[in-house]
Design a protein around this motif. Structure first.
Motif, PDB file in Angstrom:
ATOM      1  N   GLU A 128       0.827  -1.212   0.000  1.00  0.00           N
ATOM      2  CA  GLU A 128       0.000   0.000   0.000  1.00  0.00           C
ATOM      3  C   GLU A 128       0.861   1.262   0.000  1.00  0.00           C
ATOM      4  O   GLU A 128       0.543   2.244  -0.681  1.00  0.00           O
ATOM      5  CB  GLU A 128      -0.925  -0.011   1.220  1.00  0.00           C
ATOM      6  CG  GLU A 128      -1.948   1.116   1.253  1.00  0.00           C
ATOM      7  CD  GLU A 128      -2.983   1.004   0.148  1.00  0.00           C
ATOM      8  OE1 GLU A 128      -3.615   2.032  -0.179  1.00  0.00           O
ATOM      9  OE2 GLU A 128      -3.157  -0.114  -0.396  1.00  0.00           O
ATOM     10  N   THR A 129       1.979   1.226   0.724  1.00  0.00           N
ATOM     11  CA  THR A 129       2.885   2.376   0.754  1.00  0.00           C
ATOM     12  C   THR A 129       3.525   2.590  -0.607  1.00  0.00           C
ATOM     13  O   THR A 129       3.648   3.725  -1.079  1.00  0.00           O
ATOM     14  CB  THR A 129       3.970   2.184   1.823  1.00  0.00           C
ATOM     15  OG1 THR A 129       3.359   1.953   3.091  1.00  0.00           O
ATOM     16  CG2 THR A 129       4.853   3.425   1.925  1.00  0.00           C
ATOM     17  N   ASP A 153       0.710   4.076  -2.857  1.00  0.00           N
ATOM     18  CA  ASP A 153       0.332   5.458  -2.567  1.00  0.00           C
ATOM     19  C   ASP A 153       1.438   6.447  -2.905  1.00  0.00           C
ATOM     20  O   ASP A 153       1.174   7.558  -3.369  1.00  0.00           O
ATOM     21  CB  ASP A 153      -0.042   5.606  -1.087  1.00  0.00           C
ATOM     22  CG  ASP A 153      -1.347   4.912  -0.741  1.00  0.00           C
ATOM     23  OD1 ASP A 153      -2.112   4.583  -1.676  1.00  0.00           O
ATOM     24  OD2 ASP A 153      -1.597   4.673   0.450  1.00  0.00           O
ATOM     25  N   SER A 154       2.683   6.061  -2.667  1.00  0.00           N
ATOM     26  CA  SER A 154       3.796   6.985  -2.890  1.00  0.00           C
ATOM     27  C   SER A 154       4.216   7.050  -4.349  1.00  0.00           C
ATOM     28  O   SER A 154       4.688   8.087  -4.824  1.00  0.00           O
ATOM     29  CB  SER A 154       5.001   6.571  -2.038  1.00  0.00           C
ATOM     30  OG  SER A 154       5.548   5.334  -2.491  1.00  0.00           O
TER      31      SER A 154
END
Length: 309
Positions: free
Chosen positions: A91-92, A95-96
């Motif tokens: 997820e990181t 998102d990034s």
């Protein structure tokens, strides 16, 4: 023709073979060659970059600029803890939009290394046979650089050690910022846009209903027509022409990467990409009610269920 080339080459070598880099050098090798003492006399004339640093890309910036001039501040670093779960790590990454993330133990002042998206995907994504998730075996080393290091020296170090990310360490050993090899090369050749950057032909893309990723130069009137909202009124209409200008007006300064700017109308403007001089990309999130309405409009053509009918 060939005789002229050979003659000029021989003459140059007779003095000293320093006017052109060796032909077998790659891009980074040629940049490193530009740092040699023999090339310092003409760099400013050829690139137009003054020796004390410049907003204009050029080879002269490799000597004139320091790591602290291009580093991402500590508060804007996207990093993950060593005990993160696989789902949270993915997820990181999502998102990034980054392919490399620093890994820390407890706080960012205790870095452990870096995790690469490719390593995670190959072990746990593509084949699905990675077994229990463990981040430690996938950690890769990082370079640690002082803020005062010339960016050309760091670029050479990255090339030699085959590492594309460095943490900037202050005098007390704490993390002060982060630099990637792309940040350094952009100081020489200008901005680099990858496949995930918004294309030149489109000012924005709709990531999901009520959420837009846009370049800072997006015409404000066109974007307002797209979302059905008025973001500037009164005298500001004549002063603000772009989304980037709107973000600047709301903050009164150049906002930093990762900063979320609230708008009085309930819109949230996130600075996705920026440097100390300008905003590059923004993510605009509409108020929840408008987001729901946008989703409903997208599905308006779908047949109604029996309950809805």
């Amino acid at each position: 023709m060939s005789d002229e080339i050979e003659g000029s080459s021989s003459a140059a070598q007779g003095a000293q073979d320093t006017e052109t880099p060796p032909q077998d050098m790659g891009l980074l090798g040629r940049l490193a060659w530009a740092l040699s003492p023999n090339s310092t006399e003409t760099d400013e004339e050829e690139t137009g970059a003054p020796r004390n640093g410049s907003a204009v890309p050029g080879v002269g910036n490799l000597r004139a600029m320091r790591v602290e001039d291009v580093a991402i501040p500590k508060v804007e670093i996207v990093a993950v803890p060593a005990d993160i779960e696989l789902a949270d790590l993915i997820e990181t990454f999502r998102d990034s939009g980054f392919s490399r993330l620093p890994v820390f133990d407890g706080t960012l002042d205790t870095p452990m290394g870096m995790v690469h998206l490719k390593d995670v995907a190959l072990k746990h994504g593509f084949n699905g046979n990675g077994g229990p998730f463990s981040l430690a075996p996938m950690l890769r080393p990082l370079i640690y650089a002082p803020p005062s290091m010339p960016i050309g020296v760091l670029l050479q170090k990255m090339q030699t050690e085959r590492m594309h990310m460095a943490l900037v360490i202050d005098e007390y050993g704490g993390t002060d910022g982060l630099v990637t090899i792309e940040d350094l090369i952009e100081q020489v050749i200008g901005e680099i846009e990858d496949e995930h950057d918004t294309s030149e032909d489109a000012y924005w893309v709709q990531e999901k209903p009520g959420c837009y990723l846009a370049v800072a130069r997006t015409p404000l009137d066109e974007f307002q027509a797209e979302i059905g909202m008025t973001l500037v009124e009164g005298e500001d209409v004549e002063e603000v022409d772009t989304l980037g200008g709107l973000a600047f007006m709301l903050t009164g300064r150049v906002p930093t990467r990762g900063e979320v700017i609230p708008h009085p109308a309930g819109v949230q403007i996130e600075v996705v990409d920026a440097d100390p001089r300008r905003i590059k990309r923004l993510r605009v999130r509409l108020p929840s009610d408008l987001g729901v309405r946008a989703a409903a409009e997208e599905g308006a053509e779908a047949p109604l269920s029996e309950t809805e009918a």
